[in-house]
Design an enzyme around this catalytic site. Structure first.
Site, mmCIF file in Angstrom:
data_model
loop_
_atom_site.group_PDB
_atom_site.id
_atom_site.type_symbol
_atom_site.label_atom_id
_atom_site.label_comp_id
_atom_site.label_asym_id
_atom_site.label_seq_id
_atom_site.Cartn_x
_atom_site.Cartn_y
_atom_site.Cartn_z
ATOM 1 N N GLU A 122 -3.859 -36.824 -21.062
ATOM 2 C CA GLU A 122 -3.162 -35.767 -21.273
ATOM 3 C C GLU A 122 -1.660 -36.273 -21.014
ATOM 4 O O GLU A 122 -1.501 -36.698 -19.912
ATOM 5 C CB GLU A 122 -3.409 -34.418 -20.713
ATOM 6 C CG GLU A 122 -4.721 -33.907 -21.193
ATOM 7 C CD GLU A 122 -5.037 -32.278 -20.472
ATOM 8 O OE1 GLU A 122 -4.140 -32.069 -19.468
ATOM 9 O OE2 GLU A 122 -6.152 -31.990 -20.715
ATOM 10 N N HIS A 145 -3.447 -27.983 -23.693
ATOM 11 C CA HIS A 145 -3.742 -27.363 -22.223
ATOM 12 C C HIS A 145 -2.858 -26.233 -22.051
ATOM 13 O O HIS A 145 -2.091 -25.947 -21.002
ATOM 14 C CB HIS A 145 -3.510 -28.518 -21.214
ATOM 15 C CG HIS A 145 -4.278 -28.316 -19.876
ATOM 16 N ND1 HIS A 145 -4.835 -29.272 -19.273
ATOM 17 C CD2 HIS A 145 -4.931 -27.312 -19.536
ATOM 18 C CE1 HIS A 145 -5.357 -28.656 -18.336
ATOM 19 N NE2 HIS A 145 -5.271 -27.522 -18.256
#
Length: 335
Positions: A272, A291
């Protein structure tokens, strides 16, 4: 002298205000400074030094490794704004006798709602149909025929706070049949809206939708791999709002390209932010969000207050309510 709390990333104002009543807070983000979360990232050295000079730290994605903990002589507590503590070396904290306080339940409702939103978006092809309109390629709306959630089989992997909420919403609100697999609960028993399956394999073969709600650990890393993807019912749809490495992403991309799954909606990833050239960015019937499942104003305020209160409890000699490493007390007396 007030203790110093290092807060490298933005948190909601209620938590900061609570800490400032009793502590000096170092908040580089309030000065427009972005703190790299990784220890070896360019520009991270001053912020590592700030962590190591603090009496407490309150982190979100900021990574705390064993070296940070060893070199922070004043540190008394680490607070995690959130539930997952995989960015903190809890073993090293426990060895130093440091509690890692966290915020279970602060975002349970928020993440459950996001999981349902992803499920609905998959079932009704919201993203591809919206993209078709925007790109001027909506030549046949029948291509975007969806499926109803009512009567479908929802399989939950993990039946903790968030999984249980999803079970209740899906069953009572949408008329889904809900089963779950959780190795920490007795199989065959009923837990609220969900009936527990005997095995993960049985759940995968039964479900029309799978939603993941497990922490990241050695046991759950790549829990959904090539073999288990092949066990899923053809046309199953997969949702993940837990942790990215729970899914073997390369295997999932293959399953989507080959049409064995009807779709996947992911809010978390092995890396990420997800690189733009990642295979999942090009697979069909794939919905990706960055997220954000826990990001609502209410959830962020709850998490900030819970984390701040946990830090203050430790600094002021009280037992904190939520500790991710319960063995810390055994080592505190010897450090």
């Amino acid at each position: 002298m007030k203790p110093t709390v290092f807060i490298p990333e933005p948190i909601a104002s209620p938590g900061v205000e609570l800490l400032r009543r009793h502590c000096h807070c170092r908040t580089p983000w309030e000065e427009g400074i972005t703190v790299p979360p990784e220890p070896d990232a360019e520009g991270s050295a001053p912020h590592r030094a700030a962590f190591r000079e603090a009496d407490a730290a309150l982190v979100r994605l900021f990574q705390v490794d064993a070296e940070d903990i060893r070199n922070a002589p004043r540190l008394k507590v680490i607070g995690k704004h959130g539930v997952g503590v995989d960015n903190i070396d809890c073993e090293a904290a426990t060895a130093r006798g440091l509690p890692v306080v966290f915020t279970p339940g602060s975002n349970g409702r928020t993440v459950a709602e996001h999981a349902m939103a992803l499920m609905l978006a998959l079932s009704r092809q919201i993203y591809p149909s919206s993209h078709a309109i925007r790109s001027g390629t909506m030549d046949d709306r029948n291509r975007y025929q969806g499926v109803e959630l009512a009567g479908k089989n929802l399989g939950l992997i993990g039946l903790g706070r968030i999984g249980s909420r999803v079970a209740g919403i899906a069953s009572a609100g949408f008329g889904m049949q809900v089963r779950a697999y959780d190795p920490f609960l007795p199989p065959g028993s009923a837990m609220g809206a969900a009936v527990l399956e005997e095995s993960l394999e049985a759940l995968l073969a039964w479900a029309d939708f799978i939603s993941l709600h497990v922490p990241l650990s050695d046991a759950t890393h790549h829990l959904i791999d090539q073999e288990r993807l092949e066990l899923m019912k053809p046309g199953c749809r997969l949702v993940n709002t837990s942790r990215g490495p729970v899914i073997e992403e390369a295997a999932l991309a293959r399953a989507l390209r080959e049409g064995r799954l009807a779709g996947a909606a992911l809010d978390v990833f092995e890396e990420e932010p997800l690189p733009a050239d990642h295979p999942l960015c090009r697979t069909p019937n794939t919905l990706l969000t960055p997220h954000i499942s826990g990001l609502t104003d209410s959830a962020l305020e709850r998490a900030s207050l819970m984390a701040a209160q946990g830090i203050l409890d430790v600094l002021q000699g009280r037992r904190p309510a939520h500790v991710a490493n319960p063995g810390w007390r055994e080592n505190r007396a010897t450090n």
